[in-house]
Design a protein around this motif. Sequence first.
Motif, PDB file in Angstrom:
ATOM      1  N   MET A  18       0.843  -1.204   0.000  1.00  0.00           N
ATOM      2  CA  MET A  18       0.000   0.000   0.000  1.00  0.00           C
ATOM      3  C   MET A  18       0.872   1.246   0.000  1.00  0.00           C
ATOM      4  SD  MET A  18      -2.878  -1.137   2.762  1.00  0.00           S
ATOM      5  CE  MET A  18      -3.535  -2.810   2.804  1.00  0.00           C
TER       6      MET A  18
ATOM      7  N   VAL B  36      -4.513   3.867  -1.700  1.00  0.00           N
ATOM      8  CA  VAL B  36      -5.260   3.507  -0.490  1.00  0.00           C
ATOM      9  C   VAL B  36      -4.700   4.319   0.682  1.00  0.00           C
ATOM     10  CG1 VAL B  36      -5.929   1.164  -1.180  1.00  0.00           C
ATOM     11  CG2 VAL B  36      -3.714   1.540  -0.084  1.00  0.00           C
ATOM     12  N   PRO B  37      -5.509   4.540   1.710  1.00  0.00           N
ATOM     13  CA  PRO B  37      -5.051   5.427   2.794  1.00  0.00           C
ATOM     14  C   PRO B  37      -4.202   4.730   3.855  1.00  0.00           C
ATOM     15  CG  PRO B  37      -7.349   4.822   3.122  1.00  0.00           C
ATOM     16  CD  PRO B  37      -6.913   4.143   1.857  1.00  0.00           C
ATOM     17  N   ASN B  38      -3.189   3.993   3.415  1.00  0.00           N
ATOM     18  CA  ASN B  38      -2.311   3.315   4.363  1.00  0.00           C
ATOM     19  C   ASN B  38      -0.996   3.011   3.642  1.00  0.00           C
ATOM     20  OD1 ASN B  38      -1.432   1.988   6.659  1.00  0.00           O
ATOM     21  ND2 ASN B  38      -2.701   0.179   6.366  1.00  0.00           N
TER      22      ASN B  38
ATOM     23  N   ASN C   3     -12.275  -3.687  -6.799  1.00  0.00           N
ATOM     24  CA  ASN C   3     -12.802  -3.168  -5.535  1.00  0.00           C
ATOM     25  C   ASN C   3     -14.288  -3.513  -5.358  1.00  0.00           C
ATOM     26  OD1 ASN C   3     -10.480  -2.017  -4.579  1.00  0.00           O
ATOM     27  ND2 ASN C   3     -10.901   0.017  -5.420  1.00  0.00           N
TER      28      ASN C   3
ATOM     29  N   HIS D 104     -13.063  -2.680   1.516  1.00  0.00           N
ATOM     30  CA  HIS D 104     -12.430  -1.575   0.813  1.00  0.00           C
ATOM     31  C   HIS D 104     -10.943  -1.646   1.136  1.00  0.00           C
ATOM     32  CE1 HIS D 104     -16.215   0.042  -0.491  1.00  0.00           C
ATOM     33  NE2 HIS D 104     -16.679  -0.145   0.733  1.00  0.00           N
TER      34      HIS D 104
ATOM     35  N   GLY E 189      -7.106  -1.241   2.043  1.00  0.00           N
ATOM     36  CA  GLY E 189      -6.402  -0.262   2.865  1.00  0.00           C
ATOM     37  C   GLY E 189      -6.034  -0.789   4.245  1.00  0.00           C
TER      38      GLY E 189
END
Length: 218
Positions: free
Chosen positions: A37, A42-44, A116, A140, A142
Amino acid sequence: MSVKISPSILASDFSALGDEVQRITSAGADYVHVDVMDGHFVPNITMGPNVVKSVRDRSDLPFDVHLMIDPVQPYIENFVDAGSNIITVHHETNDDTKSCIQKIKSFGVKAGLAINPETEWEVAKQYMEEIDMIIVMSVHPGFGGQKFIPSALKKLEAIRKEIDQSGRSIELEIDGGVDFDNVQSTIDAGANVIVAGTTTFKGGPDKYANNIEQLRGS
Ligand code: DX5
Ligand code: ZN
């Protein structure tokens, strides 16, 4: 159809990553699932090719590398060199997914396509001639430890049909929120590779073999 278990090392003890890879290998895993990631797609942020390379010799199993990064293209060769055996890219990136898949294949490495939860399964059709695996995301992307999104089951069924009609040997992997209670429904819907992070690593090293066996339904 025999079911393969691909533990996601995202849920492992990072301070002993090499040992963890070795432990899941001895515990009967079929693949090692690596969640990459980038903090952008993605937020990570997790790990890159150097990490894959550093633990590669701790297992003989294929490394199933799930790229949640955008762009993808500039990093493919690094992941190949690090020892990845299957590299999966997301349909939803802004990169040219088809040429990423072709690039992966050009190195003699297997290529996968991930979709996704909000993506229609039909998008997979355009890649079917070239890919070796499809990952249906049931969370989702992440983070590990999320809740399974049940609409993934219908997608698995539709893609399983499409794969069987294609006559190609494409693996169908389910990824996210799989546990002992819902694993059988994913197998019934057509998945033949099960990603499990939280569920594999639950209870510590003494439990890995039991967890994997229970996921396999054997
Ligand atoms: C989510 C990752 C998954 C996830 C699996 O972005 O692709 O592989 O970490 O972990 P669990 O099994 O904990 O949902
Ligand atoms: Zn994954």
